[in-house]
Design an enzyme around this catalytic site. Structure first.
Site, short mmCIF file in Angstrom:
data_model
loop_
_atom_site.label_atom_id
_atom_site.label_comp_id
_atom_site.label_asym_id
_atom_site.label_seq_id
_atom_site.Cartn_x
_atom_site.Cartn_y
_atom_site.Cartn_z
N HIS A 126 -11.95 90.48 27.58
CA HIS A 126 -12.35 89.34 26.24
C HIS A 126 -13.47 90.07 25.67
O HIS A 126 -13.90 89.42 24.75
CB HIS A 126 -12.65 88.10 27.12
CG HIS A 126 -11.27 87.36 27.56
ND1 HIS A 126 -10.22 87.35 26.92
CD2 HIS A 126 -11.13 86.79 28.65
CE1 HIS A 126 -9.45 86.63 27.61
NE2 HIS A 126 -9.95 86.56 28.60
N ASP A 163 -2.76 90.29 32.57
CA ASP A 163 -3.55 88.88 32.84
C ASP A 163 -2.99 87.79 31.99
O ASP A 163 -2.34 87.93 31.12
CB ASP A 163 -5.07 89.46 32.24
CG ASP A 163 -6.00 88.38 32.67
OD1 ASP A 163 -6.58 88.45 33.50
OD2 ASP A 163 -6.08 87.08 31.96
N HIS A 165 -4.49 85.50 30.46
CA HIS A 165 -5.14 85.52 28.98
C HIS A 165 -5.00 86.46 28.11
O HIS A 165 -4.84 87.91 28.52
CB HIS A 165 -6.60 85.04 29.43
CG HIS A 165 -6.81 83.97 30.21
ND1 HIS A 165 -7.07 84.24 31.41
CD2 HIS A 165 -6.76 82.72 29.94
CE1 HIS A 165 -7.32 83.23 32.11
NE2 HIS A 165 -7.17 82.26 31.03
N ASP A 244 -3.90 86.19 37.25
CA ASP A 244 -4.10 84.77 37.00
C ASP A 244 -2.70 84.19 36.45
O ASP A 244 -2.71 83.10 36.35
CB ASP A 244 -5.19 84.40 36.55
CG ASP A 244 -5.61 85.33 35.02
OD1 ASP A 244 -4.60 86.19 35.00
OD2 ASP A 244 -6.77 85.08 34.53
ZN LIG Z 1 -7.41 85.95 32.66
#
Ligand SMILES: [Zn+2]
Length: 309
Positions: A126, A163, A165, A244
């Site tokens: 991120h 991931d 995200h 995740d």
């Molecule tokens: Zn994540």
């Protein structure tokens, strides 16, 4: 030994406070499963060095790197964003995480090993060019890619991000960069709420709806990632390995299984064997259910190391 396991005790000292899901115990969970599975003894363990400003500045403006060094506290905790904080050990942990990426790339490019897993934190995907975000300070996988391109002269590096995200930082750094192909799946709509509108041509972003599991994930890998990778012919494959999306992980609502992480690694390894001399470097990103994280990471590492047969 063909696979390295790169980590550092500094990464255990970065602590963003009680009850923060991105906690030091995540690395312990992976270590525990490496022992329980018997895989650990087949890996070459290395300590991650500190990344240099020169290595970081291939991804982040040097003023950003200096600002992070400046804001790092001598005591107490400093918040960089609502989710991301630094304690007195965080700067070294972040430098080790990015340094692991560089070190692992050097090992595989010098043919000392075939693949590597970097069990490091803070995670990186991120972190944008000039902005920390979502538990991330430096974009570790991006530092790895730029090091491979600038120092080892590679023309084509692929980044695989599974991931839950979207790796918005990695997209921010490499969108329209012809040397990099990013292939990702992520829950959408979900944090960080991007990745689907008009992505750059080198971004193979596959959003998955809440509730999607093995079937949807494997379809995305087979139908979107693998054809794009075959066309791109990467000379090195990097992973943003977040765990995740596991069904047991409460951070989000995808339903991947332990086996999916082994399976996706097999698919990507086949591409690496065809185009990249088997060279793969994997960076830990998310994964917050400690048990599922440890088990899933071991499925992934087992395939990286060719111990799944
Ligand atoms: Zn994540």
């Amino acid at each position: 030994m063909s696979t390295a396991f790169v980590t550092h005790s500094d990464c255990l000292k970065h602590d963003m406070g009680a009850h923060h899901p991105e906690c030091p115990e995540r690395l312990d969970a992976i270590e525990d499963q490496l022992i329980a599975s018997g895989i650990g003894q087949h890996l070459a363990r290395h300590e991650a060095p500190l990344a240099t400003d020169e290595q970081l500045a291939r991804v982040h403006p040097i003023d950003y790197v200096k600002a992070i060094r400046q804001v790092a506290p001598q005591s107490g905790t400093v918040h960089l964003d609502p989710d991301t904080a630094m304690n007195p050990h965080s700067l070294n942990a972040a430098l080790r995480a990015a340094g692991a990426a560089v070190f692992a790339v050097d090992l595989v490019m010098k043919n000392q090993i075939r693949s590597a897993f970097c069990a490091v934190r803070p995670p990186g995907h991120h972190a944008c060019r000039a902005r920390p975000m979502g538990f991330c300070i430096f974009n570790n996988v991006a530092v790895a890619a730029r090091h491979a391109i600038h120092v080892h002269g590679l023309e084509r590096v692929a980044i695989i991000d599974f991931d839950v995200h979207h790796g918005n930082g990695t997209e921010d750094i490499f969108g329209n960069d012809p040397h990099v192909l990013m292939a990702s799946t992520f829950q959408h709509p979900f944090y960080p709420y991007c990745g689907t509108e008009d992505p750059a041509p080198n971004m193979v972003n596959v959003p998955l709806a809440a509730g999607a599991g093995s079937r949807e994930f494997r379809e995305a890998v087979r139908e979107a990632w693998v054809p794009a990778l075959e066309e791109f012919r990467p000379e090195l494959i990097l992973f943003s390995a977040g765990f995740d999306a596991h069904v047991e992980d409460d951070m989000a609502m995808l339903r991947f299984s332990d086996a999916d992480y082994g399976w996706v690694t097999q698919q990507i390894k086949a591409v690496a064997d065809r185009h990249s001399k088997g060279r793969m470097v994997s960076m830990l990103e998310g994964g917050y259910s400690l048990s599922a994280l440890g088990r899933s990471a071991v499925q992934h590492i087992k395939v990286l190391a060719g111990l799944d047969a």
